[in-house]
Design a protein around this motif. Structure first.
Motif, short mmCIF file in Angstrom:
data_model
loop_
_atom_site.label_atom_id
_atom_site.label_comp_id
_atom_site.label_asym_id
_atom_site.label_seq_id
_atom_site.Cartn_x
_atom_site.Cartn_y
_atom_site.Cartn_z
N ALA A 21 0.69 -1.10 0.28
CA ALA A 21 0.22 -0.50 0.05
C ALA A 21 0.72 1.47 0.26
CB ALA A 21 -0.84 -0.31 1.20
N THR A 22 0.86 2.03 -0.67
CA THR A 22 1.23 3.42 -0.39
C THR A 22 0.16 4.47 -1.81
OG1 THR A 22 2.86 4.46 -1.70
CG2 THR A 22 2.28 2.21 -3.56
N ASN A 23 0.32 5.61 -1.04
CA ASN A 23 -0.21 7.08 -1.88
C ASN A 23 0.64 7.47 -3.10
OD1 ASN A 23 1.53 8.33 -0.38
ND2 ASN A 23 -0.40 9.79 0.84
N GLN A 24 1.68 7.42 -2.94
CA GLN A 24 3.05 7.80 -4.23
C GLN A 24 2.94 7.02 -5.62
OE1 GLN A 24 5.66 10.00 -2.00
NE2 GLN A 24 4.77 11.04 -2.00
N GLY B 200 -1.38 15.53 -7.23
CA GLY B 200 -0.47 17.00 -7.03
C GLY B 200 0.97 15.41 -7.94
N PHE B 201 1.45 16.57 -8.08
CA PHE B 201 2.64 15.62 -9.17
C PHE B 201 4.44 17.04 -8.94
CE2 PHE B 201 -1.02 16.34 -12.45
CZ PHE B 201 -1.45 15.22 -11.75
N ASN B 202 4.88 15.98 -8.02
CA ASN B 202 6.40 16.54 -7.89
C ASN B 202 7.43 16.57 -8.57
OD1 ASN B 202 8.00 17.83 -5.88
ND2 ASN B 202 8.61 16.07 -4.48
N TYR B 203 7.84 16.91 -9.67
CA TYR B 203 9.12 16.52 -9.82
C TYR B 203 10.17 17.39 -9.34
CZ TYR B 203 5.15 17.92 -13.68
OH TYR B 203 4.21 17.29 -14.83
N GLN B 204 11.46 16.06 -9.83
CA GLN B 204 12.44 15.74 -9.31
C GLN B 204 13.08 16.30 -10.78
OE1 GLN B 204 11.11 13.13 -7.35
NE2 GLN B 204 9.34 14.60 -6.67
N ASN B 205 13.73 17.33 -11.11
CA ASN B 205 14.27 17.75 -12.67
C ASN B 205 15.72 17.12 -12.42
OD1 ASN B 205 11.61 18.90 -13.56
ND2 ASN B 205 12.38 20.70 -12.70
N GLU B 206 16.26 17.33 -11.72
CA GLU B 206 17.86 17.05 -11.73
C GLU B 206 17.45 15.35 -11.37
OE1 GLU B 206 21.65 17.01 -8.58
OE2 GLU B 206 20.58 18.57 -8.59
N VAL C 148 9.21 11.88 -11.65
CA VAL C 148 8.07 13.07 -10.88
C VAL C 148 7.61 11.96 -9.61
CG1 VAL C 148 6.69 11.77 -13.22
CG2 VAL C 148 5.57 13.95 -11.60
N THR C 149 7.07 12.13 -9.21
CA THR C 149 6.06 12.09 -7.81
C THR C 149 4.68 11.66 -7.86
OG1 THR C 149 7.71 11.97 -6.22
CG2 THR C 149 6.08 10.68 -5.63
N LEU C 150 3.81 11.08 -7.88
CA LEU C 150 2.46 11.22 -7.80
C LEU C 150 1.55 10.97 -6.81
CD1 LEU C 150 1.61 9.15 -11.57
CD2 LEU C 150 2.51 12.14 -11.54
N PHE D 64 -1.34 10.98 -4.50
CA PHE D 64 -2.73 10.05 -4.46
C PHE D 64 -3.80 10.53 -3.15
CE2 PHE D 64 -1.00 7.81 -8.07
CZ PHE D 64 -1.54 7.62 -8.49
N PRO D 65 -4.28 10.60 -2.90
CA PRO D 65 -5.66 11.59 -1.63
C PRO D 65 -5.50 9.96 -0.28
CG PRO D 65 -7.34 11.05 -3.52
CD PRO D 65 -6.02 11.23 -4.03
N SER D 66 -5.70 9.34 -1.10
CA SER D 66 -5.72 7.62 -0.42
C SER D 66 -4.62 6.66 -0.73
CB SER D 66 -7.30 6.89 -0.17
OG SER D 66 -7.93 6.68 -1.74
N ALA D 67 -4.55 5.89 -0.18
CA ALA D 67 -2.81 4.54 -0.18
C ALA D 67 -3.69 3.83 -1.81
CB ALA D 67 -3.13 3.57 0.63
N LEU D 68 -2.76 3.38 -2.40
CA LEU D 68 -3.67 2.62 -3.04
C LEU D 68 -3.03 1.74 -2.70
CD1 LEU D 68 -1.08 4.06 -6.65
CD2 LEU D 68 -3.48 4.80 -5.40
N GLN D 69 -3.56 0.04 -3.15
CA GLN D 69 -3.78 -0.85 -2.00
C GLN D 69 -3.02 -2.19 -2.78
OE1 GLN D 69 -4.62 -0.91 0.96
NE2 GLN D 69 -5.42 0.78 0.75
N LYS D 70 -2.39 -2.88 -2.51
CA LYS D 70 -1.78 -4.38 -3.23
C LYS D 70 -2.46 -4.98 -3.63
CE LYS D 70 1.18 -8.54 -2.31
NZ LYS D 70 1.86 -9.22 -1.14
#
Length: 238
Positions: free
Chosen positions: A12-15, A42-48, A52-54, A56-62
């Motif tokens: 389970a993860t929300n990213q 949200g989309f957090n770009y780590q350009n270096e 990108v980290t997506l 989510f508002p709730s955990a994505l289950q296994k």
């Protein structure tokens, strides 16, 4: 542009973290098997790091699910990723082809992905192109239909690829002539050349058609695809 990814969630993860460079993500969502779609917030770009980290508002289950991403990319001039290649037509005009060079780690410039050689997948590729252009990819064309939103465009669908790394994915869109034959073991071989120069591809065609069965016998491994395309591109870094 849009991408759909069948992905397994191991815990389970929300990213979700993916490789991504020179791309703006518009929307993203995850659809678990048998459950409702979850939109990324949200989309957090780590350009270096070209990631990108997506979020989510709730955990994505296994389990397995479908990741959907709408994004805008760049047809660049860097000779890597998905880039434009300049050529001169027989009438002396400057035109451009769209070509890919993903090796070693530049598929991330064409679409968000897990762009590491050890991570492999099958690929179902569809290109929407001008109807007067040739569209090529790793696999054979299965459908070529009018594009409903623009009468000057066509939608070209290709067969599912074997399992492979992202750097092996290829697509080309441009104006080409070609010559073709079949190898002794039935593989369709084509050499694509600039317009008006098909005769200059005949030697390469002859060599390629003889090389495929030679390698099959030498390595005892058959060529795994139904066709092979050799393409003369004006500027290509490999």
């Amino acid at each position: 542009m849009a991408g759909c990814y069948v992905v397994p969630v191991r815990q389970a993860t929300n990213q979700i973290v993916m490789n991504c460079a020179d791309i703006d993500i518009i929307t993203a969502s995850y659809v678990p098997e048998g459950a409702e779609e979850i939109n990324a917030t949200g989309f957090n770009y780590q350009n270096e790091d070209e990631k990108v980290t997506l979020s989510f508002p709730s955990a994505l289950q296994k389990g397995h699910g479908m990741l959907k991403i709408d994004f805008v990319g760049e047809l660049n001039d860097k000779m890597k990723g998905f880039y434009r290649s300049k050529y001169i037509t027989p009438s002396g005009e400057t035109h451009y082809a769209a070509v890919s060079q993903f090796e070693p780690t530049d598929a991330r410039r064409a679409f968000p992905c897990w762009d590491e050689p050890a991570i492999k997948a099958t690929f179902d590729i569809t290109l929407i192109v001008s109807k007067d252009r040739i569209a090529l990819s790793n696999m054979n064309v299965t459908e070529r239909n009018p594009y409903p939103d623009d009468e000057d465009m066509v939608e070209v669908k290709f067969a599912k690829s074997p399992i492979m790394s992202t750097y092996l994915v290829a697509f080309v869109v441009g104006e080409y002539d070609f010559v073709e034959t079949k190898s002794s073991d039935g593989i369709l071989v084509r050499v694509y050349t600039p317009i008006g120069k098909a005769d200059q591809g005949k030697f390469a065609l002859e060599v390629a058609a003889k090389t495929l069965p030679f390698y099959k016998e030498y390595f005892n491994v058959p060529y795994p695809l139904p066709k092979i395309d050799l393409i003369a591109i004006a500027d290509f870094a490999a």
